[in-house]
Motif scaffolding. Sequence first.
Motif, PDB file in Angstrom:
ATOM      1  N   LYS A 133       0.887  -1.335   0.175  1.00  0.00           N
ATOM      2  CA  LYS A 133       0.012   0.059  -0.159  1.00  0.00           C
ATOM      3  C   LYS A 133       0.907   1.234   0.207  1.00  0.00           C
ATOM      4  CE  LYS A 133      -3.701   2.348   2.576  1.00  0.00           C
ATOM      5  NZ  LYS A 133      -4.641   2.332   3.795  1.00  0.00           N
ATOM      6  N   PRO A 134       0.587   2.120  -1.031  1.00  0.00           N
ATOM      7  CA  PRO A 134       1.603   3.329  -1.023  1.00  0.00           C
ATOM      8  C   PRO A 134       1.349   4.275   0.304  1.00  0.00           C
ATOM      9  CG  PRO A 134       0.413   2.931  -3.048  1.00  0.00           C
ATOM     10  CD  PRO A 134      -0.296   2.152  -2.189  1.00  0.00           C
ATOM     11  N   ALA A 135       2.415   4.848   0.661  1.00  0.00           N
ATOM     12  CA  ALA A 135       2.295   5.803   1.808  1.00  0.00           C
ATOM     13  C   ALA A 135       3.290   6.884   1.581  1.00  0.00           C
ATOM     14  CB  ALA A 135       2.810   4.944   3.074  1.00  0.00           C
ATOM     15  N   PRO A 136       3.037   7.787   0.438  1.00  0.00           N
ATOM     16  CA  PRO A 136       4.169   8.970   0.337  1.00  0.00           C
ATOM     17  C   PRO A 136       3.912   9.893   1.370  1.00  0.00           C
ATOM     18  CG  PRO A 136       2.243   9.093  -1.076  1.00  0.00           C
ATOM     19  CD  PRO A 136       2.179   7.848  -0.542  1.00  0.00           C
ATOM     20  N   GLU A 137       5.029  10.468   1.869  1.00  0.00           N
ATOM     21  CA  GLU A 137       5.105  11.647   2.876  1.00  0.00           C
ATOM     22  C   GLU A 137       5.338  12.853   2.407  1.00  0.00           C
ATOM     23  OE1 GLU A 137       7.387  10.191   6.052  1.00  0.00           O
ATOM     24  OE2 GLU A 137       6.682   8.157   5.943  1.00  0.00           O
ATOM     25  N   ASP A 138       5.560  13.214   1.201  1.00  0.00           N
ATOM     26  CA  ASP A 138       6.033  14.593   0.706  1.00  0.00           C
ATOM     27  C   ASP A 138       5.428  14.814  -0.556  1.00  0.00           C
ATOM     28  OD1 ASP A 138       7.481  13.225  -1.363  1.00  0.00           O
ATOM     29  OD2 ASP A 138       9.300  13.910  -0.471  1.00  0.00           O
ATOM     30  N   ALA A 139       5.031  16.199  -0.973  1.00  0.00           N
ATOM     31  CA  ALA A 139       4.562  16.462  -2.229  1.00  0.00           C
ATOM     32  C   ALA A 139       5.038  15.714  -3.429  1.00  0.00           C
ATOM     33  CB  ALA A 139       4.658  18.031  -2.443  1.00  0.00           C
ATOM     34  N   TYR A 140       6.293  15.559  -3.472  1.00  0.00           N
ATOM     35  CA  TYR A 140       6.907  14.913  -4.845  1.00  0.00           C
ATOM     36  C   TYR A 140       6.371  13.403  -4.925  1.00  0.00           C
ATOM     37  CZ  TYR A 140      10.314  12.577  -7.660  1.00  0.00           C
ATOM     38  OH  TYR A 140      11.025  11.713  -8.581  1.00  0.00           O
ATOM     39  N   GLY A 141       6.527  12.793  -3.782  1.00  0.00           N
ATOM     40  CA  GLY A 141       5.988  11.240  -3.685  1.00  0.00           C
ATOM     41  C   GLY A 141       4.294  11.223  -4.260  1.00  0.00           C
ATOM     42  N   LEU A 142       3.743  12.183  -3.381  1.00  0.00           N
ATOM     43  CA  LEU A 142       2.127  12.176  -3.669  1.00  0.00           C
ATOM     44  C   LEU A 142       2.083  12.470  -5.018  1.00  0.00           C
ATOM     45  CD1 LEU A 142      -0.600  12.031  -2.650  1.00  0.00           C
ATOM     46  CD2 LEU A 142      -0.267  14.301  -2.063  1.00  0.00           C
ATOM     47  N   SER A 143       2.632  13.274  -5.940  1.00  0.00           N
ATOM     48  CA  SER A 143       2.496  13.621  -7.178  1.00  0.00           C
ATOM     49  C   SER A 143       2.857  12.376  -7.961  1.00  0.00           C
ATOM     50  CB  SER A 143       3.399  14.969  -7.482  1.00  0.00           C
ATOM     51  OG  SER A 143       4.831  14.462  -7.833  1.00  0.00           O
ATOM     52  N   LYS A 144       3.649  11.723  -7.662  1.00  0.00           N
ATOM     53  CA  LYS A 144       4.231  10.621  -8.375  1.00  0.00           C
ATOM     54  C   LYS A 144       2.844   9.378  -8.065  1.00  0.00           C
ATOM     55  CE  LYS A 144       8.402  11.192 -10.430  1.00  0.00           C
ATOM     56  NZ  LYS A 144       8.590  10.885 -11.924  1.00  0.00           N
ATOM     57  N   LEU A 145       2.465   9.188  -6.993  1.00  0.00           N
ATOM     58  CA  LEU A 145       1.537   8.221  -6.876  1.00  0.00           C
ATOM     59  C   LEU A 145       0.340   8.624  -7.575  1.00  0.00           C
ATOM     60  CD1 LEU A 145       0.210   5.900  -5.457  1.00  0.00           C
ATOM     61  CD2 LEU A 145      -0.355   7.574  -3.606  1.00  0.00           C
ATOM     62  N   GLU A 146      -0.147  10.044  -7.669  1.00  0.00           N
ATOM     63  CA  GLU A 146      -1.305  10.360  -8.397  1.00  0.00           C
ATOM     64  C   GLU A 146      -1.108  10.008 -10.198  1.00  0.00           C
ATOM     65  OE1 GLU A 146      -1.990  14.393  -7.304  1.00  0.00           O
ATOM     66  OE2 GLU A 146      -2.723  13.656  -5.390  1.00  0.00           O
ATOM     67  N   ALA A 147       0.271  10.424 -10.425  1.00  0.00           N
ATOM     68  CA  ALA A 147       0.528  10.100 -11.911  1.00  0.00           C
ATOM     69  C   ALA A 147       0.502   8.449 -12.157  1.00  0.00           C
ATOM     70  CB  ALA A 147       1.942  10.464 -12.157  1.00  0.00           C
ATOM     71  N   GLU A 148       0.833   7.805 -11.209  1.00  0.00           N
ATOM     72  CA  GLU A 148       0.590   6.497 -11.424  1.00  0.00           C
ATOM     73  C   GLU A 148      -0.868   5.708 -11.547  1.00  0.00           C
ATOM     74  OE1 GLU A 148       2.771   3.876  -8.465  1.00  0.00           O
ATOM     75  OE2 GLU A 148       4.732   4.558  -8.709  1.00  0.00           O
ATOM     76  N   ARG A 149      -1.574   6.496 -10.679  1.00  0.00           N
ATOM     77  CA  ARG A 149      -2.820   5.917 -10.777  1.00  0.00           C
ATOM     78  C   ARG A 149      -3.754   6.456 -11.890  1.00  0.00           C
ATOM     79  NH1 ARG A 149      -4.022   7.123  -4.119  1.00  0.00           N
ATOM     80  NH2 ARG A 149      -3.503   5.109  -3.413  1.00  0.00           N
ATOM     81  N   GLY A 150      -3.281   7.582 -12.411  1.00  0.00           N
ATOM     82  CA  GLY A 150      -3.899   7.925 -13.491  1.00  0.00           C
ATOM     83  C   GLY A 150      -3.514   7.127 -14.844  1.00  0.00           C
ATOM     84  N   LEU A 151      -2.300   6.801 -14.829  1.00  0.00           N
ATOM     85  CA  LEU A 151      -1.772   6.106 -16.101  1.00  0.00           C
ATOM     86  C   LEU A 151      -2.446   4.457 -15.900  1.00  0.00           C
ATOM     87  CD1 LEU A 151       1.955   6.684 -15.654  1.00  0.00           C
ATOM     88  CD2 LEU A 151       0.507   7.387 -17.438  1.00  0.00           C
ATOM     89  N   ILE A 152      -2.735   3.934 -14.678  1.00  0.00           N
ATOM     90  CA  ILE A 152      -3.203   2.670 -14.603  1.00  0.00           C
ATOM     91  C   ILE A 152      -4.626   2.639 -14.945  1.00  0.00           C
ATOM     92  CG2 ILE A 152      -3.885   0.901 -12.941  1.00  0.00           C
ATOM     93  CD1 ILE A 152      -1.385   1.619 -11.195  1.00  0.00           C
ATOM     94  N   GLN A 153      -5.337   3.776 -14.767  1.00  0.00           N
ATOM     95  CA  GLN A 153      -6.539   4.121 -15.025  1.00  0.00           C
ATOM     96  C   GLN A 153      -6.751   3.961 -16.582  1.00  0.00           C
ATOM     97  OE1 GLN A 153      -8.978   7.217 -13.158  1.00  0.00           O
ATOM     98  NE2 GLN A 153     -10.451   7.238 -14.643  1.00  0.00           N
ATOM     99  N   LEU A 154      -5.889   4.899 -17.172  1.00  0.00           N
ATOM    100  CA  LEU A 154      -5.927   5.122 -18.648  1.00  0.00           C
ATOM    101  C   LEU A 154      -5.549   3.877 -19.298  1.00  0.00           C
ATOM    102  CD1 LEU A 154      -5.744   7.314 -21.027  1.00  0.00           C
ATOM    103  CD2 LEU A 154      -3.320   7.454 -20.389  1.00  0.00           C
ATOM    104  N   ALA A 155      -4.625   2.724 -18.926  1.00  0.00           N
ATOM    105  CA  ALA A 155      -4.233   1.734 -19.437  1.00  0.00           C
ATOM    106  C   ALA A 155      -5.328   0.775 -19.641  1.00  0.00           C
ATOM    107  CB  ALA A 155      -3.211   1.133 -18.473  1.00  0.00           C
ATOM    108  N   ALA A 156      -6.490   1.000 -18.305  1.00  0.00           N
ATOM    109  CA  ALA A 156      -7.427   0.365 -18.610  1.00  0.00           C
ATOM    110  C   ALA A 156      -8.710   0.497 -19.550  1.00  0.00           C
ATOM    111  CB  ALA A 156      -8.158   0.331 -17.043  1.00  0.00           C
ATOM    112  N   GLU A 157      -8.661   2.017 -19.563  1.00  0.00           N
ATOM    113  CA  GLU A 157      -9.572   2.379 -20.582  1.00  0.00           C
ATOM    114  C   GLU A 157      -9.138   2.311 -22.114  1.00  0.00           C
ATOM    115  OE1 GLU A 157     -10.993   6.125 -17.613  1.00  0.00           O
ATOM    116  OE2 GLU A 157      -9.676   6.484 -19.198  1.00  0.00           O
ATOM    117  N   THR A 158      -7.726   2.425 -22.368  1.00  0.00           N
ATOM    118  CA  THR A 158      -7.481   2.374 -23.702  1.00  0.00           C
ATOM    119  C   THR A 158      -6.662   1.349 -24.440  1.00  0.00           C
ATOM    120  OG1 THR A 158      -5.470   3.248 -23.155  1.00  0.00           O
ATOM    121  CG2 THR A 158      -7.043   4.948 -23.344  1.00  0.00           C
ATOM    122  N   GLY A 159      -6.065   0.333 -23.377  1.00  0.00           N
ATOM    123  CA  GLY A 159      -5.264  -0.875 -23.841  1.00  0.00           C
ATOM    124  C   GLY A 159      -3.998  -0.621 -23.948  1.00  0.00           C
ATOM    125  N   MET A 160      -3.452   0.394 -23.863  1.00  0.00           N
ATOM    126  CA  MET A 160      -2.074   1.124 -23.671  1.00  0.00           C
ATOM    127  C   MET A 160      -1.231   0.298 -22.511  1.00  0.00           C
ATOM    128  SD  MET A 160       0.006   4.410 -24.127  1.00  0.00           S
ATOM    129  CE  MET A 160      -0.420   5.100 -22.522  1.00  0.00           C
TER     130      MET A 160
END
Length: 313
Positions: A133-160
């Motif tokens: 389970k992710p547990a980022p503690e600073d703004a940088y880590g949180l931004s990377k997690l949010e990008a990861e989640r967005g990419l995972i959702q995009l992969a599910a939607e598009t097949g990329m």
Amino acid sequence: MNILLTGASGFVGRELVRELQQRADISLALALRSPGRSSGPTTFVVGELAVDTDWLAALARQQAVIHAAARAHIMKDEVADPLAEYRRVNVEGTLNLARQAAAAGVKRFIFISSIKVNGEATVNGKAFGADDKPAPEDAYGLSKLEAERGLIQLAAETGMEVVIIRPPLVYGPGVKGNFASMIKLVEKGLPLPLGAIHNQRSLVGIDNLVDLIICCIDHPAAANQVFLAGDGEDLSTTELLRGVGKAMGKPARLIPVPAGLLQLGATLLGKKAMAQRLLGSLQVDISKTCQLLDWKPPYTVEEGLRRCFGRSN
């Protein structure tokens, strides 16, 4: 295979360019923020990594994207709202690129994330795992997690296909930041009160990280997975300093001061974050990476440090 690389001027990006250019089966193109290269791979000047960046020309006929560009972690961030700025670049800019990549028919999108998505420290010898389970503690880590989640959702939607790689501290020739500061201290021969530190920290040499990224370009088992990067060896701060000294041919001068005393002094001086990096543990478990990809780090830490300084013995 046609590959577009972002972040080519960065520490990791430069080594990727050097290695990928030697591959006869790869046609490399670079997405640059501003003009700067006159020879080598095809280049596209795209400007900032932002929500409105136009990637159309750069993505044409590309089969894979390696996304190494980012707003990097900044120790003393002076912007009014660091999280908003990290999100603007690392989340909105990344997802804009990924959406356009999917629309252009890109098959695989490799995202260079950060171990900071997992957290800042490990305890009791329990290493971070890729599926924890992710547990980022600073703004940088949180931004990377949010990008990861967005990419995972995009992969599910598009097949990329999306591949996420989270490295810990990366070292190698030309490294900057905390590792470079440590090198300078050893090089100067200054006595350091770090001779009795028994923490455990995972690192990844730039050559090992680049090898892993290249493995993920077309490995079937990499699709839609999260991988942790590492050298496969954990070192205490004391062992790392000795290793740096050995690689430089200049033994580190380390004084055995108890870690508890150093922690107290750092707290009194308002340097708790620095103390955490020097005294705390951060271990990563790369067993999933190795097993799923049938991969192992090509270089040991000792070899990686020698390569850091161009030494062969």
